[in-house]
Design an enzyme around this catalytic site. Structure first.
Site, PDB file in Angstrom:
ATOM      1  N   CYS A  77       0.792  -1.226   0.000  1.00  0.00           N
ATOM      2  CA  CYS A  77       0.000   0.000   0.000  1.00  0.00           C
ATOM      3  C   CYS A  77       0.830   1.285   0.000  1.00  0.00           C
ATOM      4  O   CYS A  77       0.360   2.328  -0.439  1.00  0.00           O
ATOM      5  CB  CYS A  77      -0.940  -0.016   1.192  1.00  0.00           C
ATOM      6  SG  CYS A  77      -1.797  -1.594   1.410  1.00  0.00           S
ATOM      7  N   HIS A  94      -4.118   6.552  -0.189  1.00  0.00           N
ATOM      8  CA  HIS A  94      -4.328   5.145  -0.516  1.00  0.00           C
ATOM      9  C   HIS A  94      -5.766   4.790  -0.177  1.00  0.00           C
ATOM     10  O   HIS A  94      -6.258   5.081   0.926  1.00  0.00           O
ATOM     11  CB  HIS A  94      -3.361   4.263   0.278  1.00  0.00           C
ATOM     12  CG  HIS A  94      -3.740   2.822   0.314  1.00  0.00           C
ATOM     13  ND1 HIS A  94      -3.954   2.077  -0.820  1.00  0.00           N
ATOM     14  CD2 HIS A  94      -3.982   1.989   1.368  1.00  0.00           C
ATOM     15  CE1 HIS A  94      -4.300   0.845  -0.484  1.00  0.00           C
ATOM     16  NE2 HIS A  94      -4.321   0.774   0.837  1.00  0.00           N
ATOM     17  N   ASN A 145     -10.105  -1.560  -3.040  1.00  0.00           N
ATOM     18  CA  ASN A 145      -8.734  -1.303  -2.585  1.00  0.00           C
ATOM     19  C   ASN A 145      -7.793  -1.978  -3.572  1.00  0.00           C
ATOM     20  O   ASN A 145      -7.731  -3.199  -3.654  1.00  0.00           O
ATOM     21  CB  ASN A 145      -8.557  -1.884  -1.178  1.00  0.00           C
ATOM     22  CG  ASN A 145      -7.161  -1.683  -0.609  1.00  0.00           C
ATOM     23  OD1 ASN A 145      -6.188  -1.538  -1.344  1.00  0.00           O
ATOM     24  ND2 ASN A 145      -7.047  -1.695   0.704  1.00  0.00           N
TER      25      ASN A 145
END
Length: 351
Positions: free
Chosen positions: A128, A269, A299
């Protein structure tokens, strides 16, 4: 100021780095929440969607990989910029889902993209926070002599490593890839970074098997999970994010000497929309400058920041001061404040 440490991370600045272009690539296959209802039930799916904000996500087919998505993005980027393939001095591939354990996917991409054999090529295993770390690393490589142009390829296909029976991860993640072109430019404005990590949280987001070590016998959570798939302790990751991200943004702005009002775009993010809205409110940011796109893409791990920037191209200003904030698996976190005024290409393509 470079190399200074604080509770949130290390401050470091890079001069003479310009981002010339950015292209993100998503698979054509769109999976809606309705596809999960027969397995998990409509009520459970609705509850998870309410928390995460995800209504649909893109999944690769059985033949597509993160490297494929990044290759398609890179081809579009190089063509749009008009860069000769022989002018690229290095290619960096950042992913947790490479084609193989070895060789490095970057070596294959060097060949497939038609880059010269003297081009440096290597992989980095980060999630991430990976895109921001990649920008920092590429900027450090640009010396204006041996390396003048770097191609940063960042992407993940997390759909291939989640347990389809684990609703916490199966409904959350999507697939995407990206390509970013960086060039040495003596006139480029300073870029500011804050980098940090805490491996004490490693087991809270992990695939227990697949490497040279297996975490099973000494951790009841992992022993009960499928060791071949991604395990996530959502509560622990949630707490980590709430405690680390707001101070990270505050430190970045202070280090760069920039007010939050002067930033044109905050690219977080895309981890969890409920959590991000809380952080945006806590920092008193203008929500219009901190867009979310989890609803449509989920995501997408290390690709979420470039995907957000390319997706937001028509919705808000991206060609000025942009703050990028990555955080998650590792634990690892990284934030950057860059001026994207020199960016000539900003595109999102579908594969």
């Amino acid at each position: 100021m470079s190399g200074a440490m604080s509770a949130a991370g290390m401050n470091t600045a890079i001069a003479q780095m310009a981002i010339r272009g950015m292209v993100s690539a998503v698979p054509a296959l769109c999976i809606s929440n309705a596809a999960f209802e027969p397995q998990f039930g409509a009520a459970a799916v609705a509850d998870i969607a309410k928390m995460t904000g995800v209504q649909s996500r893109r999944h690769t087919n059985s033949q597509q990989t993160a490297a494929d998505l990044c290759q398609a993005a890179a081809n579009t980027l190089l063509d749009e910029l008009g860069w000769e393939r022989q002018s690229v001095d290095a290619v960096i591939f950042i992913s947790q889902t490479p084609d193989y354990r070895l060789p490095a996917s970057a070596c294959q991409l060097q060949h497939q993209l038609g880059l010269r054999p003297s081009c440096a090529a290597f992989d980095v295993n980060l999630g991430c926070s990976g895109y921001v770390y990649g920008l920092w690393l590429a900027g450090k490589l640009l010396d204006g002599v041996a390396l003048r142009r770097v191609l940063l390829l960042v992407g993940d296909t997390i759909s291939k490593i989640v347990n389809p029976a684990d609703r916490a991860t199966a409904l959350l993640f999507g697939d995407a890839g990206s390509a970013t072109a960086l060039e040495f430019d003596a006139a480029a404005p300073m870029s500011h970074f804050v980098l940090g990590s805490d491996g004490a949280g490693a087991r809270n987001l992990i695939i227990p098997q697949g490497g040279a070590r297996a975490y099973l016998d000494d951790d009841a959570r992992l022993a009960a999970a499928d060791p071949r798939c991604l395990y996530m302790d959502g509560a622990e990751v949630f707490n980590f994010t709430l405690s680390h991200v707001a101070p990270l943004v505050t430190q970045l702005l202070a280090f760069a000497g920039v007010s939050k009002e002067a930033v044109d775009l905050f690219a977080f993010h895309q981890a969890n929309s409920f959590m991000l809205r809380h952080i945006i409110k806590k920092l008193k940011l203008d929500p219009l400058k901190a867009p979310l796109n989890m609803e449509r893409y989920g995501n997408t791990s290390c690709a979420s920041i470039p995907l957000l920037i390319t997706d937001a191209a028509t919705a808000c200003r991206w060609d000025g001061q942009v703050a990028m904030i990555g955080f998650g698996v590792g634990y690892s976190w990284a934030a950057a404040l860059l001026n994207l005024g020199s960016m000539q290409v900003n595109a999102l393509i579908e594969i």
